[in-house]
Design a protein around this motif. Structure first.
Motif, PDB file in Angstrom:
ATOM      1  N   SER A 297       1.248  -1.404   0.053  1.00  0.00           N
ATOM      2  CA  SER A 297       0.399   0.026   0.591  1.00  0.00           C
ATOM      3  C   SER A 297       0.596   0.849   0.129  1.00  0.00           C
ATOM      4  CB  SER A 297      -0.957  -0.115   1.757  1.00  0.00           C
ATOM      5  OG  SER A 297       0.153   0.459   2.014  1.00  0.00           O
TER       6      SER A 297
ATOM      7  N   THR B  70       2.045   5.196  -1.666  1.00  0.00           N
ATOM      8  CA  THR B  70       1.652   5.813  -3.276  1.00  0.00           C
ATOM      9  C   THR B  70       3.542   5.785  -3.751  1.00  0.00           C
ATOM     10  OG1 THR B  70      -0.149   6.961  -3.320  1.00  0.00           O
ATOM     11  CG2 THR B  70       1.960   7.746  -4.257  1.00  0.00           C
TER      12      THR B  70
ATOM     13  N   GLU C 223       6.025   6.938  -6.737  1.00  0.00           N
ATOM     14  CA  GLU C 223       6.299   8.259  -7.947  1.00  0.00           C
ATOM     15  C   GLU C 223       7.829   7.983  -8.040  1.00  0.00           C
ATOM     16  OE1 GLU C 223       5.776  11.945  -5.327  1.00  0.00           O
ATOM     17  OE2 GLU C 223       3.806  11.635  -5.459  1.00  0.00           O
TER      18      GLU C 223
ATOM     19  N   SER D 232       2.752   8.375 -10.977  1.00  0.00           N
ATOM     20  CA  SER D 232       2.534   8.001  -9.680  1.00  0.00           C
ATOM     21  C   SER D 232       1.774   6.900  -9.840  1.00  0.00           C
ATOM     22  CB  SER D 232       2.000   9.351  -8.215  1.00  0.00           C
ATOM     23  OG  SER D 232       0.919   9.340  -9.140  1.00  0.00           O
TER      24      SER D 232
ATOM     25  N   THR E  96      -0.349   4.937  -6.971  1.00  0.00           N
ATOM     26  CA  THR E  96      -1.117   4.139  -5.554  1.00  0.00           C
ATOM     27  C   THR E  96      -1.431   2.947  -5.200  1.00  0.00           C
ATOM     28  OG1 THR E  96      -1.547   6.517  -5.262  1.00  0.00           O
ATOM     29  CG2 THR E  96      -3.079   5.363  -4.083  1.00  0.00           C
TER      30      THR E  96
ATOM     31  N   SER F 110      -3.199   3.615 -11.679  1.00  0.00           N
ATOM     32  CA  SER F 110      -2.120   4.082 -11.821  1.00  0.00           C
ATOM     33  C   SER F 110      -2.370   5.358 -12.229  1.00  0.00           C
ATOM     34  CB  SER F 110      -1.167   3.875 -12.635  1.00  0.00           C
ATOM     35  OG  SER F 110      -2.089   3.569 -13.718  1.00  0.00           O
TER      36      SER F 110
END
Length: 112
Positions: free
Chosen positions: A49, A51, A53, A74, A76, A98
C-alpha cells in the motif's frame, strides 16, 4: 524523423538510471508510414500500500544517441480486506490504480 525508412533503438530508463525493461526495443518506420509511435512501459512496486512516485525517460541509441526529458508518474496501491460474498465464502479483493502526475505531453528528445 527526418528521413524514412528508419529504425529506432530505444529503452525506458527511470530517474535513478535503472533500466526499467531489460534489453533494447526497436521501432521501424517505413518510407510510406507514420512518423510517430506510441509505446508503454510497466512500472512495478512491491509495496502493499502507499504511493510510489518516480520519473521515466526514453534513451535512444540509434539512429543517433539522444535522451528524452523525464516524465513524472505515481502509482497508488490500496490493500483491501476480504469480503464475504456468501456465508462461509470469502473473496479476496484488491488492486492498484495508476495515474500520471502531472499529465505530461509526449516526451521531447534532446541531443548530446
Amino acid at each position: 524523423m527526418d528521413r524514412l525508412p528508419a529504425r529506432v533503438g530505444y529503452r525506458w530508463v527511470t530517474e535513478d538510471g535503472s533500466v526499467s525493461d531489460p534489453g533494447w526495443r526497436t521501432l521501424s518506420f517505413p518510407a510510406d508510414g507514420d512518423r510517430s509511435r506510441q509505446d508503454t512501459v510497466v512500472v512495478t512496486t512491491h509495496e502493499e500500500s502507499g504511493t510510489f512516485e518516480g520519473a521515466v525517460r526514453v534513451e535512444v541509441r540509434e539512429p543517433v544517441g539522444v535522451t528524452s526529458n523525464a516524465v513524472a508518474f505515481s502509482v497508488t496501491c490500496v490493500t483491501r480486506t476480504e469480503t464475504e460474498t456468501e456465508p462461509g465464502t470469502k473473496t479476496p479483493t484488491g488492486g492498484a490504480s495508476s495515474s500520471s502526475s502531472p499529465s505530461p505531453s509526449a516526451p521531447s528528445a534532446s541531443g548530446p
